[in-house]
Design a protein around this motif. Structure first.
Motif, PDB file in Angstrom:
ATOM      1  N   ASP A  63      41.606 -23.489  72.950  1.00  0.00           N
ATOM      2  CA  ASP A  63      41.234 -23.582  71.543  1.00  0.00           C
ATOM      3  C   ASP A  63      39.795 -23.163  71.295  1.00  0.00           C
ATOM      4  O   ASP A  63      38.884 -23.604  71.998  1.00  0.00           O
ATOM      5  CB  ASP A  63      41.433 -25.021  71.042  1.00  0.00           C
ATOM      6  N   ASN A  64      39.612 -22.315  70.293  1.00  0.00           N
ATOM      7  CA  ASN A  64      38.254 -21.954  69.863  1.00  0.00           C
ATOM      8  C   ASN A  64      38.104 -22.208  68.373  1.00  0.00           C
ATOM      9  O   ASN A  64      37.361 -21.511  67.694  1.00  0.00           O
ATOM     10  CB  ASN A  64      37.956 -20.478  70.161  1.00  0.00           C
ATOM     11  N   SER A  66      39.720 -25.410  65.314  1.00  0.00           N
ATOM     12  CA  SER A  66      39.724 -26.807  64.875  1.00  0.00           C
ATOM     13  C   SER A  66      40.799 -27.647  65.540  1.00  0.00           C
ATOM     14  O   SER A  66      41.197 -28.686  65.026  1.00  0.00           O
ATOM     15  CB  SER A  66      39.915 -26.868  63.355  1.00  0.00           C
ATOM     16  N   GLY A  67      41.274 -27.229  66.712  1.00  0.00           N
ATOM     17  CA  GLY A  67      42.276 -28.002  67.428  1.00  0.00           C
ATOM     18  C   GLY A  67      43.686 -27.543  67.126  1.00  0.00           C
ATOM     19  O   GLY A  67      43.930 -26.743  66.219  1.00  0.00           O
ATOM     20  N   ASN A  77      45.720 -28.365  77.892  1.00  0.00           N
ATOM     21  CA  ASN A  77      44.943 -27.718  76.835  1.00  0.00           C
ATOM     22  C   ASN A  77      43.460 -27.872  77.134  1.00  0.00           C
ATOM     23  O   ASN A  77      43.042 -28.783  77.847  1.00  0.00           O
ATOM     24  CB  ASN A  77      45.299 -28.280  75.456  1.00  0.00           C
ATOM     25  N   SER A  79      39.243 -26.537  75.581  1.00  0.00           N
ATOM     26  CA  SER A  79      38.378 -25.844  74.634  1.00  0.00           C
ATOM     27  C   SER A  79      37.857 -24.571  75.273  1.00  0.00           C
ATOM     28  O   SER A  79      37.623 -24.506  76.482  1.00  0.00           O
ATOM     29  CB  SER A  79      37.210 -26.742  74.231  1.00  0.00           C
ATOM     30  N   ASP A  82      34.735 -24.986  77.309  1.00  0.00           N
ATOM     31  CA  ASP A  82      34.806 -25.672  78.597  1.00  0.00           C
ATOM     32  C   ASP A  82      34.727 -24.659  79.734  1.00  0.00           C
ATOM     33  O   ASP A  82      35.288 -23.562  79.652  1.00  0.00           O
ATOM     34  CB  ASP A  82      36.119 -26.448  78.730  1.00  0.00           C
ATOM     35  N   CYS A  93      27.923 -18.382  72.702  1.00  0.00           N
ATOM     36  CA  CYS A  93      27.978 -19.532  71.802  1.00  0.00           C
ATOM     37  C   CYS A  93      26.626 -19.724  71.118  1.00  0.00           C
ATOM     38  O   CYS A  93      25.576 -19.377  71.675  1.00  0.00           O
ATOM     39  CB  CYS A  93      28.341 -20.808  72.566  1.00  0.00           C
ATOM     40  N   GLU A  98      29.503 -23.399  68.631  1.00  0.00           N
ATOM     41  CA  GLU A  98      30.566 -22.492  68.213  1.00  0.00           C
ATOM     42  C   GLU A  98      30.480 -21.196  69.013  1.00  0.00           C
ATOM     43  O   GLU A  98      29.414 -20.594  69.118  1.00  0.00           O
ATOM     44  CB  GLU A  98      30.445 -22.196  66.722  1.00  0.00           C
TER      45      GLU A  98
END
Length: 319
Positions: A63-64, A66-67, A77, A79, A82, A93, A98
């Motif tokens: 995920d990049n 809002s989930g 799963n 981020s 990570d 980032c 972000e």
């Protein structure tokens, strides 16, 4: 979108979303129910990821944004931020944490290798959830190299920008997505010695850029403008996956103007990953009309038997 053009993708031009926001669309997209039944249902259901996992595939959501809105709760799963090295985090980032979407691809091999080997052997389904073209900070979605359109709106107060500046900022975010999808396809091609590979890209909603005085997304569906409901859907399938699925790329491109909705996602992916389920509905599979021996023969080449003992890798991306 020169990268997608280079890879000769199939691009459906007449696709409508289930909702006008991530929270509304993503759970609907990954359900077997379709828009109407999803909105009417109060019962729990298995998502596309649950069904793929139950069939023995390895499944991963990265995920990049809002989930996953509950869709990935029962599968591995992570981020996108990570596991990035400090140098990559600094490069990809900002100070708020972000990251640009290319962060989704950076440690992808390591993430997949961490999954169960037995499941990887049955095939791997990866969902890359982009930031994509989400506003209002469209200017943050593209690197300096991707900013082909100028002048660009550089504020989150969109009404302060001219229509040209706002469209330029949005178009630069599309350039960045084109680069990201091109790199995704390049990565998949690099796995082709071991897997039959494919990518299906589908946005969860569109964006208003000042038309009728509206900006962003999230309007009630019944009164939302087309800009918030009309979404892209793009597929790239390698030659071995086309043969394995008995699909003709020419047939798919010939039907790319046919109307589709988010209802197609669940069934189209199940068809591609060879998962049998009583929830599968061929009529909602975007590939079904081009599946069959005649199409496969038209698409065959000298390497027809090359994929006999290979697994299946799918990267499914969306914003």
């Amino acid at each position: 979108t020169p990268q997608l053009a280079k890879h000769n993708v199939v691009s459906w031009s007449n696709v409508r979303s289930c909702g006008t926001s991530t929270a509304a669309s993503v759970p609907c997209m990954f359900s077997p129910l379709g828009k109407k039944d999803f909105e009417d249902s109060k019962d729990d259901y298995e998502t596309l990821l649950d069904v793929a996992k139950a069939a023995g595939m390895s499944v991963l959501w990265i995920d990049n944004q809002s989930g996953c809105k509950g869709v990935c709760d029962r599968v591995p799963n992570a981020s996108a931020a990570d596991s990035l090295t400090p140098a990559l985090r600094q490069a990809l980032c900002d100070s708020s944490g972000e990251c640009r979407d290319t962060a989704l691809l950076t440690p992808l091999v390591q993430r997949i290798e961490a999954l169960t080997p037995e499941q990887r052997a049955r095939g791997t389904l990866v969902v890359l959830h982009q930031m994509g073209s989400h506003g209002p900070a469209y200017f943050k979605r593209s690197s300096t190299a991707a900013k082909r359109f100028q002048p660009e709106c550089r504020t989150e107060v969109l009404a302060e920008c001219s229509p040209t500046e706002l469209v330029n900022a949005y178009d630069n975010s599309i350039v960045a997505t084109d680069v990201f999808l091109g790199r995704t396809i390049d990565w998949l091609q690099g796995q082709s010695a071991h897997y039959d590979t494919g990518m299906l890209y589908l946005s969860d909603h569109g964006e208003s850029l000042g038309e009728y005085g509206l900006f962003l997304h999230g309007m009630p569906y019944r009164i939302a403008p087309e800009a918030q409901k009309h979404v892209p859907m793009v597929a790239w399938l390698d030659a071995d996956l086309l043969r394995r699925s008995q699909l003709s790329g020419a047939c798919l491109r010939a039907g790319a103007d046919a109307p589709l909705t988010h209802d197609a996602l669940y069934h189209s992916v199940l068809g591609l990953v060879d998962v049998q389920s009583p929830t599968y509905r061929p009529a909602l599979d975007a590939f079904e009309a081009c599946r069959g021996s005649a199409n496969a023969n038209a698409n065959a080449n000298a390497n027809a038997s090359a994929a006999a003992n290979k697994g299946t890798a799918r990267a499914q991306t969306g914003v």
